[in-house]
Design an enzyme around this catalytic site. Sequence first.
Site, mmCIF file in Angstrom:
data_model
loop_
_atom_site.group_PDB
_atom_site.id
_atom_site.type_symbol
_atom_site.label_atom_id
_atom_site.label_comp_id
_atom_site.label_asym_id
_atom_site.label_seq_id
_atom_site.Cartn_x
_atom_site.Cartn_y
_atom_site.Cartn_z
ATOM 1 N N LYS A 101 0.799 -1.409 0.261
ATOM 2 C CA LYS A 101 -0.034 -0.004 0.303
ATOM 3 C C LYS A 101 0.780 1.667 -0.024
ATOM 4 O O LYS A 101 0.210 2.259 -0.248
ATOM 5 C CB LYS A 101 -1.097 -0.011 1.451
ATOM 6 C CG LYS A 101 -1.913 -1.126 1.302
ATOM 7 C CD LYS A 101 -2.705 -1.386 0.559
ATOM 8 C CE LYS A 101 -3.569 -2.038 0.436
ATOM 9 N NZ LYS A 101 -3.560 -3.333 0.335
HETATM 10 C C1 LIG Z 1 -4.270 -4.673 0.189
HETATM 11 C C2 LIG Z 1 -3.571 -5.958 -0.054
HETATM 12 C C3 LIG Z 1 -3.534 -7.348 -0.684
HETATM 13 C C4 LIG Z 1 -4.571 -6.586 -1.869
HETATM 14 O O1 LIG Z 1 -4.435 -5.309 -2.389
HETATM 15 P P1 LIG Z 1 -5.538 -5.571 -4.151
HETATM 16 O O2 LIG Z 1 -5.424 -4.166 -4.447
HETATM 17 O O3 LIG Z 1 -6.793 -4.887 -2.482
HETATM 18 O O4 LIG Z 1 -6.283 -7.086 -4.276
HETATM 19 C C5 LIG Z 1 -2.799 -8.461 -1.164
HETATM 20 N N1 LIG Z 1 -1.916 -8.412 0.301
HETATM 21 C C6 LIG Z 1 -1.789 -7.620 1.067
HETATM 22 C C7 LIG Z 1 -0.757 -7.855 1.741
HETATM 23 C C8 LIG Z 1 -1.987 -6.085 0.982
HETATM 24 O O5 LIG Z 1 -2.007 -5.066 1.978
#
Ligand SMILES: *Cc1c(COP(=O)(O)O)cnc(C)c1O
Length: 497
Positions: free
Chosen positions: A112
């Site tokens: 993120k």
């Molecule tokens: C948010 C997240 C995901 C999923 O990603 P999306 O874009 O919501 O599909 C997978 N792994 C981790 C560690 C995340 O923080």
Amino acid sequence: MEVLYSSTRNDGAKVTASQAILKGLADDGGLFVPDHIPALECSMRELTGKSYQEIAYEVMRLFLTDFTQDELKNCIDRAYDSKFDTPIIAPFAEAEGTYYLELFHGATIAFKDMALSILPHLMITAAKKNQAQNEIVILTATSGDTGKAALAGFAGVEGTKIIVFYPKDGVSPIQEKQMVTQKGNNTFVVGIRGNFDDAQTGVKKLFNDQELVKKMADAGLQFSSANSINIGRLVPQVVYYVYAYVKLLEEGKISDGEKINVVVPTGNFGNILAAFYAKNMGVPIGKLVCASNENKVLYDFFVTGTYDRNRQFMLTSSPSMDILISSNLERLIYRIAGNDAKVNAELMKSLSTNGSYEITQQMKEQLADFYGNYADERETAQRIKEMYENTGYILDTHTAVASAVYRKYVQETGDGSATVIASTASPFKFTRNVMKAIDEKYSAMSDFELVDELSKIGNVAVPNAIEEIRTAPILHDTVCDKSEMKAVVESFLGIGS
Ligand SMILES: *Cc1c(COP(=O)(O)O)cnc(C)c1O
């Protein structure tokens, strides 16, 4: 060529990129989508030798066409700096012949950070460009990682406040500790008694609550979103797929034009949609492998063409993927409906009233780029253990889901193309489940003992993000029911009745 944005539910009104970022979600509840996906203007070969920041500029300028060169470069430079623990920003780890693109070297050690370290800068720039007078209130639902990354990005940013709702019992102990210790007097963190979908649905409702929106406007406030429904999150995520291809090419791992597969551990469908956008910009990508955990609503969708959220919500060891309503899928649905907002709006209406919708055969045929599968809890733990024993490399639980699904894909298809797996979190964020997968004996240790043990057996330094919370005081302890979200927001903002 200028790119304009419109809602997936009504494509009458078009807005600029900066307006779309500022608003977050369209007034009709739809998501902003670009009117076309721009093609890259240089070849992959021409991009070799360039830095992450330079490639980010080459990609993002094509989407954010109303930002000036100076504005965009300034945002990029402020985002991708020493907050990352490597100047490469997104390094590869090669294990078992596959390339793990480590997207967790930012401030909060999950992918993120790749987008949320730049979003605040894009938003402030967008506010200035549009002479927005209001203070921006970032309202965010998190399955664990977005929350902390958004808090880190917006803490102390003048002209903004940020409110994060997370499922009280649905995140890892480290994730929770990271959020509730957040400093900054513009930050608010709230646990809700419910799951991520409850939090996300509640937040979307507040965005569209006209009475609340009016009250806020009177107080000089306006909402925006740091969730991946904001196009300002999606665009920066396209960058690392371009970067990954360029780096593999640069290092001679692949040759010009060679197709690679991309595997993405998926929840809200933002990350994999960014890979799809990269493919449509011209990056030679073959299959997009969508990996789910036991909440396998997307796998079922790719197999049957029916999206059905009417099922039990599972709490798994990969909480950031514990999602039954994958918001960003709406952007793909809109596209395979032939960019038809009316068709999409009908399907989304069915999703909110019946909990399901079914796409036509013709739409289904356009999903050929995607392969979906899932890994259950046992398979995920097994994969962590196996990888560790084979190579010494330690996967986090989310990346392990992707790795397990990738194996199923290869077994099923025999496809031996070079493959990039999006490695979405540091194993330090999910220490308990990671260590337990490696050996049951670790179950007895405390969270921070596990951190030190992981560092030892994996031969990797404890990340700063973890050191920072070892002794940090808890600054946020509000917990509420989902029915109380509005009251909590009003109270934080000082606009309660
Ligand atoms: C948010 C997240 C995901 C999923 O990603 P999306 O874009 O919501 O599909 C997978 N792994 C981790 C560690 C995340 O923080």
